[in-house]
Design an enzyme around this catalytic site. Sequence first.
Site, PDB file in Angstrom:
ATOM      1  N   LEU A   1      38.709 -59.592 -16.217  1.00 22.67           N
ATOM      2  CA  LEU A   1      38.307 -60.823 -16.873  1.00 22.67           C
ATOM      3  C   LEU A   1      38.345 -60.564 -18.373  1.00 22.67           C
ATOM      4  O   LEU A   1      38.046 -59.461 -18.829  1.00 22.67           O
ATOM      5  CB  LEU A   1      36.882 -61.233 -16.463  1.00 22.67           C
ATOM      6  CG  LEU A   1      36.652 -61.624 -15.000  1.00 22.67           C
ATOM      7  CD1 LEU A   1      35.158 -61.890 -14.770  1.00 22.67           C
ATOM      8  CD2 LEU A   1      37.472 -62.847 -14.616  1.00 22.67           C
ATOM      9  N   ASP A   2      38.701 -61.583 -19.137  1.00 20.14           N
ATOM     10  CA  ASP A   2      38.672 -61.448 -20.582  1.00 20.14           C
ATOM     11  C   ASP A   2      37.257 -61.099 -21.048  1.00 20.14           C
ATOM     12  O   ASP A   2      36.270 -61.422 -20.377  1.00 20.14           O
ATOM     13  CB  ASP A   2      39.109 -62.750 -21.261  1.00 20.14           C
ATOM     14  CG  ASP A   2      40.555 -63.094 -20.986  1.00 20.14           C
ATOM     15  OD1 ASP A   2      41.330 -62.171 -20.683  1.00 20.14           O
ATOM     16  OD2 ASP A   2      40.900 -64.285 -21.066  1.00 20.14           O
ATOM     17  N   LYS A   3      37.153 -60.474 -22.195  1.00 17.44           N
ATOM     18  CA  LYS A   3      35.858 -60.064 -22.736  1.00 17.44           C
ATOM     19  C   LYS A   3      34.860 -61.214 -22.732  1.00 17.44           C
ATOM     20  O   LYS A   3      33.696 -61.051 -22.315  1.00 17.44           O
ATOM     21  CB  LYS A   3      36.042 -59.534 -24.162  1.00 17.44           C
ATOM     22  CG  LYS A   3      34.744 -59.221 -24.878  1.00 17.44           C
ATOM     23  CD  LYS A   3      34.988 -58.805 -26.318  1.00 17.44           C
ATOM     24  CE  LYS A   3      33.673 -58.599 -27.059  1.00 17.44           C
ATOM     25  NZ  LYS A   3      33.890 -58.226 -28.480  1.00 17.44           N
TER      26      LYS A   3
END
Length: 290
Positions: free
Chosen positions: A111-113
Amino acid sequence: MFPEYSRTRLQECIRSHELLVDGSALRPRDVVAGGERVEGRVRLSKETPLLPEKMDLEIIHEDRSLLVVNKPAGLVVHPGAGNLAGTLANALLHHDPGLSAIPRAGIVHRLDKDTSGLLLVARRLQSHRALVEQLQQRRVSRRYAVLVHGRVISGGTVDAPLGRHPVDRKKMAVRSFGKPAVTHYRVRRKLGPCTLLEARLETGRTHQIRVHMAHLRFPVVGDPVYGRKIRASGDGVTRALAGFSRQALHASHLGLTHPEGGRPCAWSAPLPKDFQQLLDALAEHDHAVS
């Protein structure tokens, strides 16, 4: 084909001639026609070692085969340039030291940050292979709550290949020669100038939902790369949107076939506090207007 090695590690092996193509040393950028024999010996020891770090983790599910973690926004999943510590991978190694024997500390997808929500971790090599295979065969169900700018009339599907942006290599873009990418979405709620959607991934490309929504001209609220800049002035809705400091994207549902026993499993995670507060502010404005 080699999930236990990073792309960087494999590139290093090609440059150092640890991997040969038909017995010859090639460069990473050299083109192959198909049918060549690739052989060599790759050592894991050159990978940057991950150090365990103690931090709080919200474990949704845990058994001997897998973990399901509810990742908060702001937490980087795996060490990279500029993020060598303080990541989810470091925390997982502290939670379960046995994950050091699993590629990427068992993390099956990313998942993106600044995206929150459910993330899958394999605890055994056999489980890792089985779960990666399910992802590749599109048998893992991943649903996201996503708030976008604009009033979306109805649901639909975006079938648009994605590749690196032709100018900004840190960004992704819809490209005719990119990798296949399919996102299904449906309307959950219309809130003032925004729409709450449920997005379902058929593929899992980098930034897929964010790029596909921007492609439809309904960018994700708070997205600093593909979204709109909102000035903190004007009415309460504008201030609420301007004050949301990350993309409004949450991995809310995860479903798969358990790698041991083959039983169907599914987990859900509620919206994080900041996301829910934004929806409440938009709903309160809608109520006041009506």
